[in-house]
Design a protein around this motif. Structure first.
Motif, PDB file in Angstrom:
ATOM      1  N   ALA A  30       0.827  -1.207   0.000  1.00 49.02           N
ATOM      2  CA  ALA A  30       0.000   0.000   0.000  1.00 49.02           C
ATOM      3  C   ALA A  30       0.864   1.260   0.000  1.00 49.02           C
ATOM      4  O   ALA A  30       0.574   2.235  -0.701  1.00 49.02           O
ATOM      5  CB  ALA A  30      -0.944   0.005   1.196  1.00 49.02           C
ATOM      6  N   GLN A  31       1.945   1.254   0.767  1.00 48.76           N
ATOM      7  CA  GLN A  31       2.832   2.415   0.832  1.00 48.76           C
ATOM      8  C   GLN A  31       3.552   2.640  -0.498  1.00 48.76           C
ATOM      9  O   GLN A  31       3.705   3.773  -0.944  1.00 48.76           O
ATOM     10  CB  GLN A  31       3.855   2.241   1.961  1.00 48.76           C
ATOM     11  CG  GLN A  31       3.232   2.313   3.340  1.00 48.76           C
ATOM     12  CD  GLN A  31       4.202   1.874   4.433  1.00 48.76           C
ATOM     13  OE1 GLN A  31       5.031   0.989   4.236  1.00 48.76           O
ATOM     14  NE2 GLN A  31       4.090   2.518   5.592  1.00 48.76           N
ATOM     15  N   VAL A  32       3.984   1.547  -1.133  1.00 49.87           N
ATOM     16  CA  VAL A  32       4.643   1.650  -2.439  1.00 49.87           C
ATOM     17  C   VAL A  32       3.676   2.234  -3.458  1.00 49.87           C
ATOM     18  O   VAL A  32       4.021   3.150  -4.213  1.00 49.87           O
ATOM     19  CB  VAL A  32       5.177   0.278  -2.908  1.00 49.87           C
ATOM     20  CG1 VAL A  32       5.536   0.304  -4.384  1.00 49.87           C
ATOM     21  CG2 VAL A  32       6.379  -0.138  -2.082  1.00 49.87           C
ATOM     22  N   ASN A  33       2.453   1.722  -3.492  1.00 50.91           N
ATOM     23  CA  ASN A  33       1.458   2.223  -4.442  1.00 50.91           C
ATOM     24  C   ASN A  33       1.183   3.708  -4.228  1.00 50.91           C
ATOM     25  O   ASN A  33       1.104   4.476  -5.189  1.00 50.91           O
ATOM     26  CB  ASN A  33       0.163   1.424  -4.344  1.00 50.91           C
ATOM     27  CG  ASN A  33       0.257   0.093  -5.047  1.00 50.91           C
ATOM     28  OD1 ASN A  33       0.985  -0.065  -6.019  1.00 50.91           O
ATOM     29  ND2 ASN A  33      -0.482  -0.885  -4.563  1.00 50.91           N
ATOM     30  N   ALA A  34       1.063   4.124  -2.981  1.00 54.29           N
ATOM     31  CA  ALA A  34       0.782   5.528  -2.674  1.00 54.29           C
ATOM     32  C   ALA A  34       1.958   6.422  -3.078  1.00 54.29           C
ATOM     33  O   ALA A  34       1.768   7.480  -3.682  1.00 54.29           O
ATOM     34  CB  ALA A  34       0.469   5.701  -1.190  1.00 54.29           C
TER      35      ALA A  34
END
Length: 85
Positions: A30-34
């Motif tokens: 999720a952090q990578v995508n954001a």
């Protein structure tokens, strides 16, 4: 059709905006995508299974700080916390 080519146009502006690749390591999916969305890049994920819980990114194909065209694909490798490198 099989073997066809799909071309996607994101906008009519043919000039490419240059963006800076962020650090995408040490993050959850999720952090990578954001971070990727915020930076204007796309990501290809490697080493991650359907259940991404416990997976952490540890390597990226384009180094942090590099200038790339907006929409560039950066491959991000993940491993699960119980894996060692």
């Amino acid at each position: 059709p099989s073997g066809g080519t799909v071309v996607v146009y994101l906008s009519e502006d043919t000039s490419q905006k240059m963006v800076t690749v962020p650090n995408l390591t040490g993050m959850t999916l999720a952090q990578v995508n954001a971070a990727a969305a915020s930076a204007g890049i796309n990501v290809s994920l490697s080493g991650i299974l359907r259940d991404s819980s416990g997976a952490v990114s540890y390597r990226q194909s384009i180094a942090e700080g590099q200038k790339v065209e907006s929409g560039t694909i950066v491959t991000v490798d993940f491993r699960y916390n119980d894996n060692t490198e």
